[in-house]
Design a protein around this motif. Structure first.
Motif, PDB file in Angstrom:
ATOM      1  N   SER A  17       0.816  -1.206   0.000  1.00 42.85           N
ATOM      2  CA  SER A  17       0.000   0.000   0.000  1.00 42.85           C
ATOM      3  C   SER A  17       0.855   1.263   0.000  1.00 42.85           C
ATOM      4  CB  SER A  17      -0.941   0.002   1.208  1.00 42.85           C
ATOM      5  OG  SER A  17      -1.900   1.024   1.093  1.00 42.85           O
ATOM      6  N   ASN A  42       3.039 -10.338   5.552  1.00 41.04           N
ATOM      7  CA  ASN A  42       2.909 -11.612   4.816  1.00 41.04           C
ATOM      8  C   ASN A  42       4.262 -12.202   4.418  1.00 41.04           C
ATOM      9  OD1 ASN A  42       3.672  -9.885   2.776  1.00 41.04           O
ATOM     10  ND2 ASN A  42       2.196 -10.661   1.291  1.00 41.04           N
ATOM     11  N   GLY A 113      -0.303  -1.216   8.363  1.00 41.17           N
ATOM     12  CA  GLY A 113      -0.852  -2.546   8.561  1.00 41.17           C
ATOM     13  C   GLY A 113      -1.331  -2.818   9.975  1.00 41.17           C
ATOM     14  N   ASP A 116      -1.404  -9.372  13.632  1.00 45.88           N
ATOM     15  CA  ASP A 116      -2.275 -10.491  13.968  1.00 45.88           C
ATOM     16  C   ASP A 116      -1.927 -11.031  15.343  1.00 45.88           C
ATOM     17  OD1 ASP A 116      -3.750 -10.549  11.527  1.00 45.88           O
ATOM     18  OD2 ASP A 116      -2.028 -11.485  10.550  1.00 45.88           O
ATOM     19  N   TYR A 233      -6.764  -8.705  15.875  1.00 47.63           N
ATOM     20  CA  TYR A 233      -5.580  -7.938  15.495  1.00 47.63           C
ATOM     21  C   TYR A 233      -5.550  -6.617  16.242  1.00 47.63           C
ATOM     22  CZ  TYR A 233      -9.150  -5.810  12.521  1.00 47.63           C
ATOM     23  OH  TYR A 233     -10.309  -5.212  12.082  1.00 47.63           O
ATOM     24  N   GLY A 270      -4.430   0.708   3.234  1.00 47.46           N
ATOM     25  CA  GLY A 270      -4.025  -0.679   3.446  1.00 47.46           C
ATOM     26  C   GLY A 270      -4.731  -1.320   4.623  1.00 47.46           C
ATOM     27  N   ASP A 271      -4.098  -2.369   5.167  1.00 48.79           N
ATOM     28  CA  ASP A 271      -4.731  -3.201   6.189  1.00 48.79           C
ATOM     29  C   ASP A 271      -5.093  -2.453   7.460  1.00 48.79           C
ATOM     30  OD1 ASP A 271      -4.395  -5.264   4.438  1.00 48.79           O
ATOM     31  OD2 ASP A 271      -2.848  -6.309   5.590  1.00 48.79           O
ATOM     32  N   ASN A 272      -4.433  -1.328   7.744  1.00 45.69           N
ATOM     33  CA  ASN A 272      -4.728  -0.618   8.988  1.00 45.69           C
ATOM     34  C   ASN A 272      -6.074   0.102   8.966  1.00 45.69           C
ATOM     35  OD1 ASN A 272      -4.298   1.695   7.464  1.00 45.69           O
ATOM     36  ND2 ASN A 272      -2.399   2.277   8.494  1.00 45.69           N
ATOM     37  N   GLN A 275     -11.089  -3.495   5.782  1.00 47.03           N
ATOM     38  CA  GLN A 275     -11.299  -4.851   6.288  1.00 47.03           C
ATOM     39  C   GLN A 275     -10.868  -5.916   5.292  1.00 47.03           C
ATOM     40  OE1 GLN A 275     -15.163  -5.625   7.874  1.00 47.03           O
ATOM     41  NE2 GLN A 275     -14.955  -4.121   9.507  1.00 47.03           N
ATOM     42  N   ARG A 277      -8.462  -7.726   3.477  1.00 47.42           N
ATOM     43  CA  ARG A 277      -7.010  -7.825   3.547  1.00 47.42           C
ATOM     44  C   ARG A 277      -6.470  -8.684   2.416  1.00 47.42           C
ATOM     45  NH1 ARG A 277      -5.135  -9.411   9.475  1.00 47.42           N
ATOM     46  NH2 ARG A 277      -3.112  -9.056   8.477  1.00 47.42           N
ATOM     47  N   SER A 278      -5.848  -8.033   1.454  1.00 54.11           N
ATOM     48  CA  SER A 278      -5.173  -8.740   0.363  1.00 54.11           C
ATOM     49  C   SER A 278      -4.197  -7.772  -0.269  1.00 54.11           C
ATOM     50  CB  SER A 278      -6.179  -9.241  -0.684  1.00 54.11           C
ATOM     51  OG  SER A 278      -6.672  -8.166  -1.454  1.00 54.11           O
ATOM     52  N   ALA A 282      -4.703  -3.724  -0.872  1.00 54.47           N
ATOM     53  CA  ALA A 282      -3.721  -2.790  -0.318  1.00 54.47           C
ATOM     54  C   ALA A 282      -3.172  -1.866  -1.397  1.00 54.47           C
ATOM     55  CB  ALA A 282      -2.584  -3.564   0.349  1.00 54.47           C
TER      56      ALA A 282
END
Length: 303
Positions: A17, A42, A113, A116, A233, A270-272, A275, A277-278, A282
Motif C-alpha cells: 500500500s 505476509n 498494517g 495479527d 488484530y 491498506g490493512d490498517n 477490512q 485484507r489482500s 492494499a
C-alpha cells in the motif's frame, strides 16, 4: 542517503500500500519520503494470489519489483528504519526515527498494517500464512477439495463454514471449547455434513509450516491439509493513535471516502484501515490515497 529533511509527504510503511501511494505521488511530482523497516506482515506466505498479473508470485518478488519501479521517480526517497514518534506542528508534522533522524512533512500517510494476534497453540505460528489461512479468495483454490478445518465459534464459525464450503465439502468446524452455535446453526451445519468438534486444541503438527495433524488436549487427532482462522488484530503502529486518530469498532483507523483520518493532514491506507485484507486491496487503497493527498495539496496551494 537521504539528502533533505523536509518533504511534502511522509509515508510510514513501505509495503504494497505504501509503495503504491509513493508511485502515485512520485508521478505527481511530489517530494516523498517512505519510512519502512522491511518486515511486511505476509513475509512468511510463500505465494500471493488473486492479484492480476502477479498471481502465484512470491510476495518478496512483488515488493522488490514495486520498490524498484517506485525508485525510478527521483522525487521519492526511502529510509530504512522505524518511526517512533510524531508531533503535529503548525506547518505540518515532525517524525523521529529509532536512530534519531528527524524529518518533517506537510502530510502523512500511515500504511502501517495490523498485527495479527495468534493463539498460543504449539505449531500455529509456524504454519500461519502457509497452511493456516485467513482468506479463501487468496488461498482457497490451492487447497480446494482438501480435508480442511476451521477454527471459529458462534456466528463467525457458522458464517465462515458457509463461506469455506464453496471450496471444499470435506470440512470440520473446531470451536476449541464449548460450542456457542445456536441449535439452528448446528442443525444446518450437520445437514451439510460439517462436523463440529468442541475439544480444545493442544498443538498443530506440521512439516516446514505445512499442517499435517491437529492434536487435541484429549489426545485425539485429526489429519487435515489446511486450517482457516481469522485472528483478532491490533494496529501495528501506535503513532496514528498518538496523534489522536480515531479507530472504528473493529480497531481499524477511521477514514472517510478520501482516506483521510479524523486528524487533518493524516491519511491511512491498506490493512490498517480496510477490512478486505489482500495485496490487491492494499495496492488499490494506496494508489487512491496517493491521489487524494496530491489533490489536497493542490487545493491548498490555490487558497
Amino acid at each position: 542517503m537521504i539528502n533533505q529533511k523536509h518533504f511534502e509527504v511522509i509515508i510510514v510503511g513501505g509495503s504494497y500500500s505504501g509503495l503504491s501511494a509513493a508511485m502515485s505521488l512520485g508521478r505527481s511530482l511530489r517530494q516523498v519520503l517512505v519510512i519502512d523497516s522491511g518486515l511486511p506482515c505476509n513475509r512468511q506466505t510463500p505465494h500471493s494470489h488473486n492479484f492480476i498479473t502477479q498471481d502465484g508470485e512470491k510476495p518478496q518478488v512483488i515488493s522488490a519489483k514495486a520498490k524498484l519501479q517506485v525508485d525510478f521517480y527521483e522525487t521519492v526517497q526511502f529510509y530504512n528504519g522505524v518511526a517512533v514518534s510524531v508531533i503535529k506542528k503548525e506547518s505540518g508534522f515532525e517524525i523521529k526515527t529509532e536512530s534519531g533522524k528527524v524529518f518533517t512533512a506537510i502530510k502523512i500517510l500511515f500504511a502501517t498494517g495490523v498485527k495479527d494476534l495468534l493463539p498460543q497453540i504449539s505449531g500455529f505460528a509456524e504454519c500461519w500464512g502457509i497452511s493456516i489461512l485467513h482468506c479463501p479468495y487468496c488461498h482457497g483454490y490451492e487447497v480446494k477439495k482438501e480435508k480442511t478445518a476451521i477454527i471459529a465459534n458462534g456466528d463467525m464459525g457458522f458464517e465462515y463454514a458457509k463461506l469455506i464450503s464453496n471450496w471444499t465439502k470435506d470440512l470440520r468446524l473446531l470451536t476449541n471449547g464449548k460450542s456457542t452455535l445456536t441449535l439452528e446453526q448446528t442443525q444446518i451445519l450437520q445437514k451439510h455434513k460439517i462436523e463440529i468438534i468442541e475439544d480444545q486444541i493442544e498443538s498443530v503438527a506440521h512439516e516446514n509450516g505445512n499442517v499435517e495433524q491437529i492434536i487435541f488436549k484429549s489426545q485425539a487427532k485429526i489429519t487435515v491439509k489446511a486450517i482457516y482462522f481469522r485472528p483478532p488484530y491490533e494496529q501495528h503502529c501506535k503513532l496514528p493513535e498518538v496523534l489522536g486518530c480515531e479507530l472504528t469498532e473493529q480497531g481499524l483507523l477511521k477514514i472517510d471516502f478520501m482516506q483521510k483520518t479524523t486528524i487533518a493532514g493524516v491519511f491511512a491506507s491498506g490493512d490498517n484501515s480496510i477490512q478486505a485484507r489482500s495485496v490487491a486491496m492494499a495496492v488499490s487503497s494506496g494508489s487512491f490515497a496517493g491521489a487524494s493527498i496530491n489533490s489536497e495539496l493542490i487545493q491548498e496551494s490555490f487558497l
